[in-house]
Enzyme design. Sequence first.
Site, PDB file in Angstrom:
ATOM      1  N   ILE A  10     -27.135  11.683 -92.519  1.00 29.82           N
ATOM      2  CA  ILE A  10     -26.392  12.872 -92.964  1.00 29.82           C
ATOM      3  C   ILE A  10     -26.908  14.148 -92.294  1.00 29.82           C
ATOM      4  CG2 ILE A  10     -27.778  13.447 -95.020  1.00 29.82           C
ATOM      5  CD1 ILE A  10     -25.074  13.768 -96.530  1.00 29.82           C
ATOM      6  N   VAL A  32     -33.462  10.790 -98.669  1.00 29.00           N
ATOM      7  CA  VAL A  32     -32.594  11.727 -97.958  1.00 29.00           C
ATOM      8  C   VAL A  32     -33.128  13.165 -98.086  1.00 29.00           C
ATOM      9  CG1 VAL A  32     -30.912  12.119 -99.833  1.00 29.00           C
ATOM     10  CG2 VAL A  32     -30.165  12.202 -97.464  1.00 29.00           C
ATOM     11  N   ASP A  33     -33.771  13.471 -99.194  1.00 26.05           N
ATOM     12  CA  ASP A  33     -34.365  14.796 -99.414  1.00 26.05           C
ATOM     13  C   ASP A  33     -35.408  15.096 -98.325  1.00 26.05           C
ATOM     14  OD1 ASP A  33     -35.019  17.158-100.698  1.00 26.05           O
ATOM     15  OD2 ASP A  33     -36.089  16.224-102.357  1.00 26.05           O
ATOM     16  N   SER A 121     -28.435   9.049-106.043  1.00 21.92           N
ATOM     17  CA  SER A 121     -29.054   8.172-107.065  1.00 21.92           C
ATOM     18  C   SER A 121     -29.106   6.693-106.672  1.00 21.92           C
ATOM     19  CB  SER A 121     -28.373   8.294-108.440  1.00 21.92           C
ATOM     20  OG  SER A 121     -28.710   9.521-109.045  1.00 21.92           O
ATOM     21  N   TYR A 125     -33.784   6.551-107.238  1.00 16.70           N
ATOM     22  CA  TYR A 125     -33.353   6.698-108.626  1.00 16.70           C
ATOM     23  C   TYR A 125     -32.633   5.464-109.185  1.00 16.70           C
ATOM     24  CZ  TYR A 125     -34.881  11.584-109.019  1.00 16.70           C
ATOM     25  OH  TYR A 125     -35.621  12.737-109.092  1.00 16.70           O
TER      26      TYR A 125
END
Length: 185
Positions: A10, A32-33, A121, A125
């Site tokens: 992304i 991804v963070d 998520s 998560y």
Amino acid sequence: MRIDILHGDITTRPVDVIVNAANSSLLGGGGVDGAIHRAAGPELLEACRRLRRSELPDGLPVGAAVATPGFRLPARWVVHTVGPNRHAGQTDPALLASCFNESLKVATGLGARSVAFPAISAGIYGWDARQVAEVAFDAVRSFWSSPSAGAASGSPLELVEFVLFSEETTAVFRAEFEASPGPWT
Ligand code: ADP
């Protein structure tokens, strides 16, 4: 409005907004963070720290969304949202739907015409990718049909991308997309 499902990273997407699956602290994490912070550069962490010092002293609640610039990313903005953490007992799909809905609201408030989402998520998560896909498509469809936010309100939104990091998740999203009718099909 069109929906695209892509296999890829992304952080490379040349869209107006990429959505970050952040955590409540907004101070960086894995998945991804971490990738978004690495690609955007240290200015992103500084912008997140500023948010914590000003409007979000207790962090960003689950299901909420907030924007920062994209700094060194091709995307102009990053919209940070916090998905529910299944490992912490956050199993309500409405929380996940809220992530997509609130992110789209923030993005269209910025005048975005194109928005890219990861599978919020579905990583650390612990949510099942199929359920994330189902909730995501439902949320985008409701947003688009809502008189106050979507097509009828003159929203500038033209493109929503789902950018999936693994082939497996991409296949799950494609299958779920084909099974879910919508105004874009
Ligand atoms: P969460 O904590 O919300 O589960 P993660 O970052 O752990 O967030 O995972 C969310 C999804 O993002 C997972 O499917 C993971 O494979 C995916 N992901 C990780 N890195 C990237 C990336 N660079 N681009 C797109 N998706 C990514």
